[in-house]
Design an enzyme around this catalytic site. Structure first.
Site, short mmCIF file in Angstrom:
data_model
loop_
_atom_site.label_atom_id
_atom_site.label_comp_id
_atom_site.label_asym_id
_atom_site.label_seq_id
_atom_site.Cartn_x
_atom_site.Cartn_y
_atom_site.Cartn_z
N GLU A 46 32.11 46.80 35.82
CA GLU A 46 32.72 45.61 36.41
C GLU A 46 34.22 45.71 36.23
O GLU A 46 34.73 45.68 35.11
CB GLU A 46 32.18 44.35 35.73
CG GLU A 46 32.72 43.05 36.29
CD GLU A 46 32.21 41.84 35.52
OE1 GLU A 46 32.91 40.81 35.50
OE2 GLU A 46 31.12 41.93 34.90
N ASP A 57 38.87 33.26 32.14
CA ASP A 57 39.01 34.26 31.09
C ASP A 57 39.79 33.76 29.89
O ASP A 57 40.70 32.94 30.01
CB ASP A 57 39.69 35.51 31.67
CG ASP A 57 38.83 36.18 32.72
OD1 ASP A 57 37.68 36.50 32.40
OD2 ASP A 57 39.29 36.37 33.85
#
Length: 257
Positions: A46, A57
């Protein structure tokens, strides 16, 4: 058949998906990191598309995004780096990012380029399902791209069923209502959530991400899902001094045992 689907057809347990940010630690590390991950036993790759405001994130990945952007990484350059990679690389490739850079690149051109270089799937946390179904799905399907949706402990059963119905490949189970980042362990609430999803018998495989950082948390996730996704802990591993390939090998072996 898409390479992600092929993977889950032949392997239904302990699937290891590893995330890293394109252009980090240095601009031209992308392909070398991919090759090292394949050599050391990862199952899925990924690749994060650097973005100035990666809302899903945590600090580690946010910092890697900032450094990658400072290094000069762009979506255009990442796709150029992936040209020809399929001649020497077999694992499924997922691009993870946010919709804004893709819209700026051009949706049709992006999907076509992904198909050309061998990208298999996309994770776009800020792409609403209704917009995906109305606008993006035909383009993604035309170019062989699977769209991976995320669910969280707060996602309702009806919503999860809807996501399962409109998904192929796998479902990304966010382990907690937080941003990405290594945690100290798996809580009882998280285990209850994992078990609840497992008992739903979804048609798609599931991978657990956010807070999976070592063998203990990877093993625990694999008890209730088809595998797990590791990001922040891997970013920290490749940030260490020394040869990146050696750091990658040591990290992956520590996870898989």
């Amino acid at each position: 058949m898409n390479r992600i689907e092929e993977l889950f057809n032949r392997k239904s347990q302990r699937v290891l998906n590893v995330y890293f940010t394109a252009g980090y630690p240095t601009l031209n590390d992308t392909v070398g990191i991919m090759e090292s991950l394949e050599a050391t036993g990862a199952d899925l790759i990924e690749i994060g598309i650097p973005f100035s405001d990666p809302i899903a994130d945590g600090p580690t990945i946010q910092e890697s995004n900032g450094i990658a952007l400072d290094n000069g990484m762009t979506l255009k350059l990442l796709l150029e780096q992936l040209e020809g990679v399929r001649h020497k690389f077999g694992l499924p490739i997922i691009l993870m990012g946010y919709i804004n850079p893709i819209v700026q690149y051009g949706i049709e051109a992006f999907c076509q380029k992904c198909q050309e270089v061998g990208v298999d799937g996309l994770i776009l946390p800020d792409l609403p399902m209704f917009e995906y179904l109305e606008v993006y799905k035909p383009l993604f399907e035309k170019h062989g791209l699977l769209n991976i949706f995320l669910i969280t402990p707060q996602t309702s059963e009806s919503r999860i069923r809807e996501i399962d119905q409109n998904s192929n490949g796998f479902i990304y189970m966010v382990s907690s209502a937080s941003t990405t980042g290594a945690k100290t362990g798996i809580s009882q609430d998280q285990e209850a959530y994992f078990s609840r999803i497992k008992e739903m018998n979804l048609k798609n495989p599931t991978l657990i991400g956010f807070g999976i950082s070592n063998k203990e948390t990877f093993d625990k996730a694999c008890e209730n899902a088809n595998g797990a996704i590791i990001g922040s802990a891997f970013i920290k591993a490749i940030s260490q001094e020394g040869v990146i390939a050696n750091n990658i090998n040591e990290f992956i072996q520590s996870i898989k045992g």
